[in-house]
Design a protein around this motif. Structure first.
Motif, PDB file in Angstrom:
ATOM      1  N   HIS A 163      62.040  66.955  -0.673  1.00 57.27           N
ATOM      2  CA  HIS A 163      62.907  66.273   0.366  1.00 57.27           C
ATOM      3  C   HIS A 163      62.203  65.954   1.677  1.00 57.27           C
ATOM      4  CE1 HIS A 163      65.985  65.693  -2.241  1.00 57.27           C
ATOM      5  NE2 HIS A 163      66.153  67.190  -2.492  1.00 57.27           N
ATOM      6  N   ILE A 164      60.783  66.395   1.963  1.00 60.66           N
ATOM      7  CA  ILE A 164      60.017  66.223   3.011  1.00 60.66           C
ATOM      8  C   ILE A 164      60.080  64.788   3.766  1.00 60.66           C
ATOM      9  CG2 ILE A 164      57.798  65.815   1.923  1.00 60.66           C
ATOM     10  CD1 ILE A 164      58.482  68.350   4.935  1.00 60.66           C
ATOM     11  N   GLY A 165      60.288  63.766   2.905  1.00 61.99           N
ATOM     12  CA  GLY A 165      60.503  62.509   3.341  1.00 61.99           C
ATOM     13  C   GLY A 165      61.629  62.334   4.101  1.00 61.99           C
ATOM     14  N   SER A 166      62.669  63.032   3.963  1.00 59.29           N
ATOM     15  CA  SER A 166      63.779  63.034   4.532  1.00 59.29           C
ATOM     16  C   SER A 166      63.714  63.637   6.121  1.00 59.29           C
ATOM     17  CB  SER A 166      64.987  63.212   3.736  1.00 59.29           C
ATOM     18  OG  SER A 166      65.042  64.713   3.676  1.00 59.29           O
ATOM     19  N   PHE A 167      62.589  64.512   6.336  1.00 57.01           N
ATOM     20  CA  PHE A 167      62.547  65.266   7.454  1.00 57.01           C
ATOM     21  C   PHE A 167      62.489  64.250   8.618  1.00 57.01           C
ATOM     22  CE2 PHE A 167      59.994  67.652  10.632  1.00 57.01           C
ATOM     23  CZ  PHE A 167      61.433  68.318  11.329  1.00 57.01           C
ATOM     24  N   ARG A 168      63.206  63.990   9.465  1.00 58.02           N
ATOM     25  CA  ARG A 168      63.197  63.036  10.811  1.00 58.02           C
ATOM     26  C   ARG A 168      62.772  63.444  11.858  1.00 58.02           C
ATOM     27  NH1 ARG A 168      68.752  61.704   8.396  1.00 58.02           N
ATOM     28  NH2 ARG A 168      69.222  63.471  10.195  1.00 58.02           N
ATOM     29  N   GLY A 169      62.410  64.818  12.132  1.00 55.29           N
ATOM     30  CA  GLY A 169      61.828  65.408  13.252  1.00 55.29           C
ATOM     31  C   GLY A 169      62.884  65.660  14.408  1.00 55.29           C
ATOM     32  N   GLU A 170      64.248  65.270  14.152  1.00 56.78           N
ATOM     33  CA  GLU A 170      65.206  65.588  15.017  1.00 56.78           C
ATOM     34  C   GLU A 170      65.372  67.162  15.314  1.00 56.78           C
ATOM     35  OE1 GLU A 170      68.588  63.932  13.295  1.00 56.78           O
ATOM     36  OE2 GLU A 170      67.760  61.898  13.525  1.00 56.78           O
TER      37      GLU A 170
END
Length: 157
Positions: free
Chosen positions: A43-50
């Protein structure tokens, strides 16, 4: 973003220590941490950096811990006569019938899981040696071996 292998090596110890603080069992914490990093990779693609990457990884680890704890609780309730310590997969290879089941599952396992499991279990290679053969990191070899063991253990009692 950093390459995931770098993320794994940078954050593994921190996440592992956090999980040990949750469950109090280093062996179980290692399993939970491996599973958490596997989920993070998926799910690394869902990490938004928030939030910080470390916070995101610890959140995944915490959720993995709760999920696995519930699963363990259900297993204890359903089959209370099972011993707490399960016989290691490698020990099960000594039993001829179980060995046949394991070898059948191993034969059906996709690469690189099959080869990594084979090298580690039967070739008795270290994770460092396996990693060198594949041109990968030692962490990659450990995760791949762990995944292979879980895939083989499915359906074998």
């Amino acid at each position: 973003m950093k390459d995931f292998e770098q993320v794994y090596s940078d954050y593994y110890d921190m996440v592992f220590r956090y999980v040990v603080s949750l469950c109090g069992d280093e062996q179980w914490a290692e399993e939970i941490t491996q599973e958490a990093f596997f989920k993070a990779l998926k799910h690394i693609g869902s990490f938004r950096g928030e939030c910080k990457l470390s916070v995101w990884l610890c959140q995944i680890a915490k959720n993995t811990f709760y999920t696995m704890a519930k699963r363990r609780q259900r297993q204890v309730e359903i089959v209370p006569e099972l011993p707490a310590e399960e016989e290691p997969l490698e020990q099960k290879l000594l039993d001829k019938e179980t060995a046949l089941q394991i070898h059948t599952k191993l034969h059906k396992l996709e690469e690189p899981y099959r080869e990594v499991f084979w090298m580690r279990t039967f070739g008795e290679l270290s994770f460092r040696e396996i990693a060198a053969l594949f041109g990968k990191t030692e962490s990659w070899a450990q995760v791949t071996y762990h995944r292979a063991r879980l895939k083989i253990k499915e359906g074998i009692v």
